[in-house]
Design a protein around this motif. Structure first.
Motif, mmCIF file in Angstrom:
data_model
loop_
_atom_site.group_PDB
_atom_site.id
_atom_site.type_symbol
_atom_site.label_atom_id
_atom_site.label_comp_id
_atom_site.label_asym_id
_atom_site.label_seq_id
_atom_site.Cartn_x
_atom_site.Cartn_y
_atom_site.Cartn_z
ATOM 1 N N HIS A 169 0.810 -1.224 0.000
ATOM 2 C CA HIS A 169 0.000 0.000 0.000
ATOM 3 C C HIS A 169 0.845 1.276 0.000
ATOM 4 N N PRO A 170 1.824 1.431 0.905
ATOM 5 C CA PRO A 170 2.608 2.678 0.878
ATOM 6 C C PRO A 170 3.431 2.849 -0.388
ATOM 7 N N LEU A 171 3.795 1.759 -1.050
ATOM 8 C CA LEU A 171 4.541 1.875 -2.304
ATOM 9 C C LEU A 171 3.668 2.424 -3.423
ATOM 10 N N LEU A 172 2.368 2.218 -3.315
ATOM 11 C CA LEU A 172 1.442 2.693 -4.338
ATOM 12 C C LEU A 172 1.048 4.154 -4.146
ATOM 13 N N LYS A 173 1.214 4.679 -2.950
ATOM 14 C CA LYS A 173 0.734 6.030 -2.652
ATOM 15 C C LYS A 173 1.312 7.103 -3.568
ATOM 16 N N PRO A 174 2.615 7.072 -3.903
ATOM 17 C CA PRO A 174 3.130 8.137 -4.783
ATOM 18 C C PRO A 174 2.496 8.153 -6.177
#
Length: 345
Positions: A169-174
């Motif tokens: 999930h955090p890798l997709l945020k950008p």
């Protein structure tokens, strides 16, 4: 438990230096009273004797049979694989306060990184472009991007919101993706609290342009993605199969990919090694990987870190914090290929 705990360290099929860095190999005997501590499997008769007095065992699988019932001091079974041991009496463990722990959290970041890379490579046709350059058949600029699409701003569906999804999930945020999730074991309010939109599986499959299969296999989700659900995938979408092939009707997936219905990136297969003649090997717009997402050497050392940290806690009479704990409500529900939580007969 105030003195150093006695621990059977028997990690085969893993190698000691595969999961323990040099620093942690030095730290191990300072933390616990090590029995065995070699890469090759300990002779079963010797292991059975050690287990009768051991406080914990570090292993890749439970291969010690009914000696479990004679292990009066045993307080923890620490598995250095990404799954809980099979052929283990979980009812006995829960009743006798024996914690069963898995190294699954050590694989979260490396698998998430691979999932993101495979998704981009699949959508942008990176492998096909490389192969075209090697064969002198490349097409430049716009012509070379026929059918390619970006991750930025797309609708992303996560099937399962466990450890893998929480690392992805955090890798997709950008990328500014609109992220939805389906998880049969988690409530809608919890999912919203994690910043994802809960959706019924049918809607997720039909509306997502990137679909990540991340769920832990259970007896309830075998072939969860059947032909009917796979047929809902958009033609401009990519399916990234990264947890287990158990969740997908693989024959239907293969048929639909050969028909050119959508793109896919696949790291796991129903049987491994994959049959050399399996038709998935020749499917178009498919990126294949030989179950490599979770086997990066430097990342595997996190297993040893987790094991040592939790052994240290156990030695102090504290609960382990790093590894994943088997829960009484969930252990019987994992797929039988991973867990057989049966009562002693």
């Amino acid at each position: 438990m105030t003195s150093r705990p006695t621990v059977l360290v028997d990690p085969s099929f893993r190698k000691m230096d595969e999961i323990f860095s040099d620093e942690d190999l030095r730290r191990l005997p300072e933390t616990v009273n090590v029995k065995w501590g070699k890469s090759e499997p300990m002779p079963i008769e010797d292991a059975a004797e050690v287990l009768k007095v051991a406080d914990a065992v570090v292993c890749s699988s439970w291969r010690y049979g009914d000696v479990l019932y004679q292990a009066q001091n045993l307080r923890a079974i620490l598995s250095v694989s990404g799954a809980f041991p099979i052929d283990l009496d979980y009812d006995h463990c829960f009743a006798n306060n024996i914690r069963v722990l898995s190294a699954a959290p050590a694989f979260g970041r490396q698998v998430a990184e691979m999932a993101l890379g495979m998704a981009i490579a699949c959508a942008r046709g990176l492998v096909e472009g490389h192969q075209a350059m090697q064969s002198n058949t490349e097409k430049y600029l716009h012509a070379g991007n026929a059918g390619a699409f970006n991750l930025y701003g797309k609708r992303v569906g996560l099937i399962g919101y466990g450890g893998l999804a929480r690392n992805l999930h955090p890798l997709l945020k950008p990328f500014g993706c609109r992220i939805s999730a389906y998880d049969a074991w988690l409530g809608e309010r919890y999912l919203r609290g994690q910043g994802v939109t809960p959706l019924p599986l049918e809607e997720l499959m039909a509306t997502s342009q990137f679909i990540f299969v991340l769920a832990v296999p259970s007896d309830e989700n075998r072939a969860l993605l059947d032909r009917a659900l796979l047929e809902r995938i958009r033609p401009d979408a990519a399916l990234i199969l990264i947890s287990r092939a158990h969740l997908v009707d693989f024959d239907a997936l293969t048929d639909l990919l050969h028909a050119g219905r959508f793109r896919a990136a696949i790291d796991v297969f129903p049987q491994e090694p994959l049959d050399p003649s399996h038709p998935i090997r020749s499917a178009p717009n498919v990126l294949l990987s030989a179950h490599r997402a979770g086997s990066v050497r430097e990342a595997l050392w996190e297993i040893g870190e987790m094991v040592l940290d939790d052994l240290e806690a156990i030695g102090k009479g504290l609960p382990p914090q790093r590894m994943q704990r088997a829960e009484p409500e969930l252990a019987p529900r994992y797929a039988s290929t991973r867990v057989k939580g049966h009562s002693r007969r």
